[in-house]
Every structure is written in C-alpha cells, then in structure tokens.
Design a protein around this motif. Structure first.
Motif, PDB file in Angstrom:
ATOM      1  N   SER A 225       0.825  -1.210   0.000  1.00  0.00           N
ATOM      2  CA  SER A 225       0.000   0.000   0.000  1.00  0.00           C
ATOM      3  C   SER A 225       0.864   1.267   0.000  1.00  0.00           C
ATOM      4  CB  SER A 225      -0.908  -0.001   1.239  1.00  0.00           C
ATOM      5  OG  SER A 225      -0.118  -0.125   2.399  1.00  0.00           O
ATOM      6  N   ARG A 226       2.134   1.147   0.489  1.00  0.00           N
ATOM      7  CA  ARG A 226       2.994   2.337   0.543  1.00  0.00           C
ATOM      8  C   ARG A 226       4.112   2.229  -0.489  1.00  0.00           C
ATOM      9  NH1 ARG A 226       3.190   2.102   6.599  1.00  0.00           N
ATOM     10  NH2 ARG A 226       5.333   1.420   6.486  1.00  0.00           N
ATOM     11  N   PRO A 227       4.544   3.351  -1.051  1.00  0.00           N
ATOM     12  CA  PRO A 227       5.721   3.285  -1.932  1.00  0.00           C
ATOM     13  C   PRO A 227       6.926   2.822  -1.118  1.00  0.00           C
ATOM     14  CG  PRO A 227       4.723   5.497  -1.935  1.00  0.00           C
ATOM     15  CD  PRO A 227       4.034   4.722  -0.867  1.00  0.00           C
ATOM     16  N   HIS A 228       7.784   1.998  -1.723  1.00  0.00           N
ATOM     17  CA  HIS A 228       8.898   1.441  -0.924  1.00  0.00           C
ATOM     18  C   HIS A 228      10.000   2.462  -0.659  1.00  0.00           C
ATOM     19  CE1 HIS A 228      11.041   1.069  -4.691  1.00  0.00           C
ATOM     20  NE2 HIS A 228      10.157   0.207  -5.187  1.00  0.00           N
ATOM     21  N   GLY A 229      10.054   3.497  -1.485  1.00  0.00           N
ATOM     22  CA  GLY A 229      11.048   4.552  -1.265  1.00  0.00           C
ATOM     23  C   GLY A 229      12.489   4.047  -1.225  1.00  0.00           C
ATOM     24  N   ALA A 243      12.692 -11.527   3.175  1.00  0.00           N
ATOM     25  CA  ALA A 243      13.338 -10.335   2.609  1.00  0.00           C
ATOM     26  C   ALA A 243      12.387  -9.678   1.616  1.00  0.00           C
ATOM     27  CB  ALA A 243      14.634 -10.731   1.909  1.00  0.00           C
ATOM     28  N   LEU A 244      12.365  -8.368   1.645  1.00  0.00           N
ATOM     29  CA  LEU A 244      11.617  -7.583   0.657  1.00  0.00           C
ATOM     30  C   LEU A 244      12.607  -6.626   0.011  1.00  0.00           C
ATOM     31  CD1 LEU A 244       8.338  -6.455   2.492  1.00  0.00           C
ATOM     32  CD2 LEU A 244       8.518  -8.045   0.566  1.00  0.00           C
ATOM     33  N   LEU A 245      12.705  -6.716  -1.306  1.00  0.00           N
ATOM     34  CA  LEU A 245      13.676  -5.875  -2.013  1.00  0.00           C
ATOM     35  C   LEU A 245      12.937  -4.936  -2.944  1.00  0.00           C
ATOM     36  CD1 LEU A 245      16.101  -8.762  -3.076  1.00  0.00           C
ATOM     37  CD2 LEU A 245      16.473  -7.140  -1.219  1.00  0.00           C
ATOM     38  N   PRO A 246      13.327  -3.660  -2.998  1.00  0.00           N
ATOM     39  CA  PRO A 246      12.628  -2.728  -3.885  1.00  0.00           C
ATOM     40  C   PRO A 246      12.900  -3.045  -5.351  1.00  0.00           C
ATOM     41  CG  PRO A 246      14.582  -1.684  -2.942  1.00  0.00           C
ATOM     42  CD  PRO A 246      14.461  -3.044  -2.295  1.00  0.00           C
ATOM     43  N   LEU A 247      11.844  -3.004  -6.159  1.00  0.00           N
ATOM     44  CA  LEU A 247      12.001  -3.153  -7.616  1.00  0.00           C
ATOM     45  C   LEU A 247      11.718  -1.804  -8.254  1.00  0.00           C
ATOM     46  CD1 LEU A 247      10.104  -6.535  -8.065  1.00  0.00           C
ATOM     47  CD2 LEU A 247      12.560  -6.180  -8.309  1.00  0.00           C
ATOM     48  N   SER A 248      12.131  -1.640  -9.508  1.00  0.00           N
ATOM     49  CA  SER A 248      11.827  -0.358 -10.147  1.00  0.00           C
ATOM     50  C   SER A 248      10.302  -0.256 -10.264  1.00  0.00           C
ATOM     51  CB  SER A 248      12.514  -0.246 -11.509  1.00  0.00           C
ATOM     52  OG  SER A 248      12.138  -1.290 -12.336  1.00  0.00           O
ATOM     53  N   GLY A 249       9.747   0.896 -10.012  1.00  0.00           N
ATOM     54  CA  GLY A 249       8.289   1.047  -9.911  1.00  0.00           C
ATOM     55  C   GLY A 249       7.847   0.795  -8.480  1.00  0.00           C
ATOM     56  N   GLN A 250       6.614   0.298  -8.322  1.00  0.00           N
ATOM     57  CA  GLN A 250       6.026   0.153  -6.980  1.00  0.00           C
ATOM     58  C   GLN A 250       6.289  -1.205  -6.333  1.00  0.00           C
ATOM     59  OE1 GLN A 250       4.179   1.956  -4.840  1.00  0.00           O
ATOM     60  NE2 GLN A 250       4.664   3.768  -6.024  1.00  0.00           N
ATOM     61  N   ALA A 251       6.581  -2.223  -7.154  1.00  0.00           N
ATOM     62  CA  ALA A 251       6.612  -3.596  -6.639  1.00  0.00           C
ATOM     63  C   ALA A 251       7.859  -3.880  -5.812  1.00  0.00           C
ATOM     64  CB  ALA A 251       6.528  -4.570  -7.809  1.00  0.00           C
ATOM     65  N   MET A 252       7.782  -4.961  -5.024  1.00  0.00           N
ATOM     66  CA  MET A 252       8.946  -5.428  -4.274  1.00  0.00           C
ATOM     67  C   MET A 252       9.111  -6.925  -4.530  1.00  0.00           C
ATOM     68  SD  MET A 252       8.786  -3.414  -0.639  1.00  0.00           S
ATOM     69  CE  MET A 252      10.560  -3.176  -0.508  1.00  0.00           C
TER      70      MET A 252
END
Ligand SMILES: Cc1cc2nc3c(=O)[nH]c(=O)nc-3n(C[C@H](O)[C@H](O)[C@H](O)COP(=O)(O)OP(=O)(O)OC[C@H]3O[C@@H](n4cnc5c(N)ncnc54)[C@H](O)[C@@H]3O)c2cc1C
Length: 423
Positions: A225-229, A243-252
């Motif tokens: 629901s939140r941008p990963h920033g 583990a949650l890793l930021p992807l380009s765009g909104q997804a992780m």
C-alpha cells in the motif's frame, strides 16, 4: 507460458558453429565456458578486451534455448528472480560497459531495515550514513540476462546454444569436450559455470561439501500500500527470514524462507489467503500487502566444491559455491570471481602464460581464497544464528541488532563488506 524458440537470432541458436559475428568456430579454443547463465555470460562479457584486442578464442555452451521477444523467463539462470547487486558488482558491470543498460531496470537500495519478528531489536543502514547514493541495486534476473546476451551477440565468440556439454575429458593441453549435438572442442581453459547441476564436476572427480538447510525460498513479486522509497527489509521470523527488495516502480521482490515442505501449502494458497499469511508473518512495518505475482520455490543448501581449479580448469559461480540467499551474496561473490579470473589471465598474458596455465590458475586461486571463505562463513553464520529457536539466542540476536544500530563503525564496516566495497 510462451514456448521456447530455439532459433532466437540468426546465426546464434540455429547455427551453433557460427559466432554471432559470423566467424567460424575453431575446433580448438583457448577458453570454453560451460553454461551461459548469469556467471558464464558475465565472464564472456568481461573477457571482451582479451577477445577483441588479444585475439583469444572463446566458446560459450549453453543448454537452455533462448527465448526472445517475450517477457517469459528464458533460461534457468534468468528466471523470475531479481537479485540484489552490491555496489561493487555495479562497478564491475560499469567496467564491462554494461551498467547503463543494467540500470534501466535497476532499483537502488537506499536503506536496509533488519529486524526480528516479536523482538525489539532492529538495525538500519542507510546510504547517506555511508556517503553513497545507494547501498546496492535490485535487478530482475531476466533483464540482466538480456543485457549480457545482447553484449555477447556483439563479440566474436562461438555460441553453442542450445547444446549441453555431455563429456569432459582431461587431455595433454587442457580438456576435450563433447557436446550434445556431437561436436567436439579441444580447450585450453574450461570454465565450469554450469550451476553445479549437470554432473560434470562429479565426472571429473571434483567432490563437493553439501549441507542442505532443509529450507525452501519462496519468491514472488508483491505490491504494497505504501511506496517502498528504496527501502529493503530483512525480517527474521520463527519460520525463517523474509526479505523484501525494492524493484523499479512500486513492486517489491519477496524472498520468504520456509522449512522444507512448509512452502507447499503456501504455494497452493489463493492470492488473498497468501497475502493475509504474509501480512501476519511480516507485520505492518512496510505497509499492507495488496497483490502477489506468480510464486516460485527454490530448495536451499550450502554446496561448496572442494577444488575450484585444476590444470586447464576453473570452477565458478554456483558450481563452486551455492549459498543461502539470506544475505544476497551468491552472484556478487561469483562476479568477483569472474573479475579475478580475468585479471589473473591478463597478468598471465603479460608473463607470456596461457589462460589455463598453472601460473594463471594459482594467481586466480590466491585472489579468491579469503573472499570466498569469508562470504560463505558470513552467509552460513547468518542462517544458523537466525535459524535456531532458543530464547537465550533470541535475546542475544535482539541485543546484537540493537547494538549494531548503536555501533556505527561496526555497522558501516559490515555494510561496506555487504556492498562488495571491501573484502
Ligand atoms: C531464491 C534465490 C535468490 C537469490 N538472490 C540473490 C541476490 O539477491 N543476490 C545475489 O548476489 N545472489 C542471489 N542468489 C544467487 C544467484 O542466483 C546465483 O549465484 C546465480 O544464479 C548463479 O549463477 P550461475 O550462472 O553460476 O548458475 P545458474 O544460474 O544455475 O546457471 C547455469 C547455466 O548453465 C547451464 N548449463 C547447465 N549444465 C550445462 C551443460 N552441461 N552444458 C551447457 N550448459 C549447461 C544452465 O542452462 C544455466 O543457464 C539467489 C539465489 C536464490 C536461489
């Protein structure tokens, strides 16, 4: 899923004896790379200066057919995963002239948040604190594959794909390889970058130490629901790390480690139930989990080859060391191996030595030994520390995480190592 096409590019998959540039494959090659996955393809790209300027002849043999013009995963190494790439690895790709292309789909990791579910302890690392723009980058494996293979198509290498190396026999000046299409190659230096699953290592009598973790990594991309920033999360739970890793765009990218067998139920859950269980296991710190993509499972073991060099032979990547992904170090470590092998070859060339000579391989081994040992110990230690469910250890871990948050220099030292800036 799209069907694999075996003749993705003219002159490549369909005509394995002809290099993308049109040159005939020599029967004898200086270097044969067995496996055109992440590691084998990276090595071929890193060899470009020696191929283009010094005239080294290189063959790459890859078993899986290429898929192109589609978003489907097109071969085992370039699957649905995304990899956390240390800054040091980004620098290596920059040295190969590939970082600009890699960066098109790379998401920077600006902060890392490490915590344990149900415990107070947490530690945070930020790029700002370390004076770097990013602690690392997350790149879809499929995209790395495309960038690497595009570069390979520009090089005068012999590309055998799809073809398997079925036999490898030591001979006077290296090895004789027999491919699944019946072709034979005489090779000065054979690099095993086959991921360790083809049995070639075993056929050569190279033994490996295997420690199954009895864990499986379930991976998927998720939306929150939140941008990963640019924040990455490592959360240790009673079942295993998430583990949650930021992807380009909104997804992780989610990497959720399960005890062996426990992943099957979660693989079979409907998306809504899966997201609800993930939310319960991870907590609310990163936001609400909203969507999940296709899920894939990877059984986890620590596998280390007892030998990584022999006359005319080097073992790289997963064939040399398959690690738990908890610390995101496997490919980063392998890429340093790739670069060290090329450096050893360049130094050998100045001494008039062939790539597969004893001097070059001894130099390579000397460069690799400490880094390999330290990273394997670090990753394995982390799995064991957070895998043991004891109240005393749990308090020690929490104290350690809090302590690490306070102990700036230690944390910064660890972070520099994790970023591949220090060995
Ligand atoms: C869930 C998970 C997450 C991970 N995340 C990270 C991360 O965030 N950061 C990181 O640094 N590392 C990560 N890793 C590790 C990383 O994925 C591996 O280090 C990397 O894939 C190893 O690549 P490789 O080329 O050695 O082997 P592979 O990927 O197995 O490729 C081997 C290639 O060889 C080919 N092949 C096999 N046998 C033959 C044969 N006989 N002849 C010809 N070709 C052959 C195969 O088709 C394949 O293309 C992760 C691993 C897992 C399991």
């Amino acid at each position: 899923m799209n069907q694999p096409r075996s003749s993705a590019r003219p002159g490549r998959a369909s005509e394995p004896e002809t290099a993308p540039g049109g040159a005939r494959t020599p029967r004898r090659v200086d270097i044969a790379i067995v496996g055109g996955g992440l590691v084998g393809a990276s090595l071929a790209c890193a060899l470009a200066p020696l191929i283009e300027r010094a005239g080294l002849s290189v063959a790459v043999i890859e078993a899986a057919p290429l898929l192109e013009g589609t978003d489907a995963p097109f071969q085992p190494s370039f699957d649905a995963r995304a990899s956390a790439i240390a800054q040091g690895s980004a620098d290596h790709f920059a040295d190969m002239g590939l970082w600009q292309a890699m960066a098109e789909h790379a998401a920077p990791i600006r902060r890392i948040h490490i915590s344990e579910r149900g415990r107070f302890g947490a530690t945070r690392l930020s790029g700002e604190e370390l004076g770097v723009a990013a602690l690392g980058h997350v790149i879809p494996n499929g995209w790395m594959g495309r960038v690497l293979h595009r570069r390979l198509a520009e090089l005068p290498i012999a590309w055998h794909c799809p073809a398997r190396v079925e036999e490898i026999v030591p001979v006077a000046n290296g090895h004789a390889l027999t491919l699944s299409d019946g072709k034979r190659l005489g090779v000065g230096l054979t690099v095993l970058a086959d991921g360790g699953r083809s049995g070639l290592k075993e056929r050569l009598g190279i033994e490996s130490d295997r420690h199954p973790y009895d864990q499986v990594a379930l991976i998927a991309s998720v939306e929150l629901s939140r941008p990963h920033g640019g924040e990455a999360w490592e959360r240790f739970t009673a079942e295993g790390p998430i583990a949650l890793l930021p992807l380009s765009g909104q997804a992780m990218e989610l990497v959720w480690t399960h005890p062996l067998g426990a992943e099957q139920r979660r693989m079979a859950l409907g998306d809504g139930d899966f997201l609800a269980e993930l939310q319960r296991a991870f907590g609310d710190r990163a936001g609400r989990f909203r969507r999940v993509g296709s899920r894939h499972a990877y059984p986890l073991s620590l596998v280390t080859a007892r030998e990584t060099t022999r006359p005319g032979l080097a073992v790289l990547g997963n064939a040399a060391h398959a690690l738990h992904p908890v610390a995101g170090q496997g490919f980063n470590l392998a890429l340093r191996g790739v670069m060290d092998l090329v450096t050893a070859m360049q130094a050998g060339r100045e001494r008039g030595e062939a790539p597969g000579s004893a001097g070059v391989l001894a130099d390579f081994e000397a460069r690799r030994h400490a880094d390999r040992r330290n990273v394997i110990r670090f990753s394995d230690g982390l799995v064991r520390l957070f895998g043991i469910d004891s109240a005393l250890l749990s308090r020690a871990r929490a104290a350690g995480l809090v302590g690490l948050n306070l102990a700036g220099p230690l944390r910064r030292g660890l972070a520099r190592r994790a970023m591949g800036l220090e060995r």
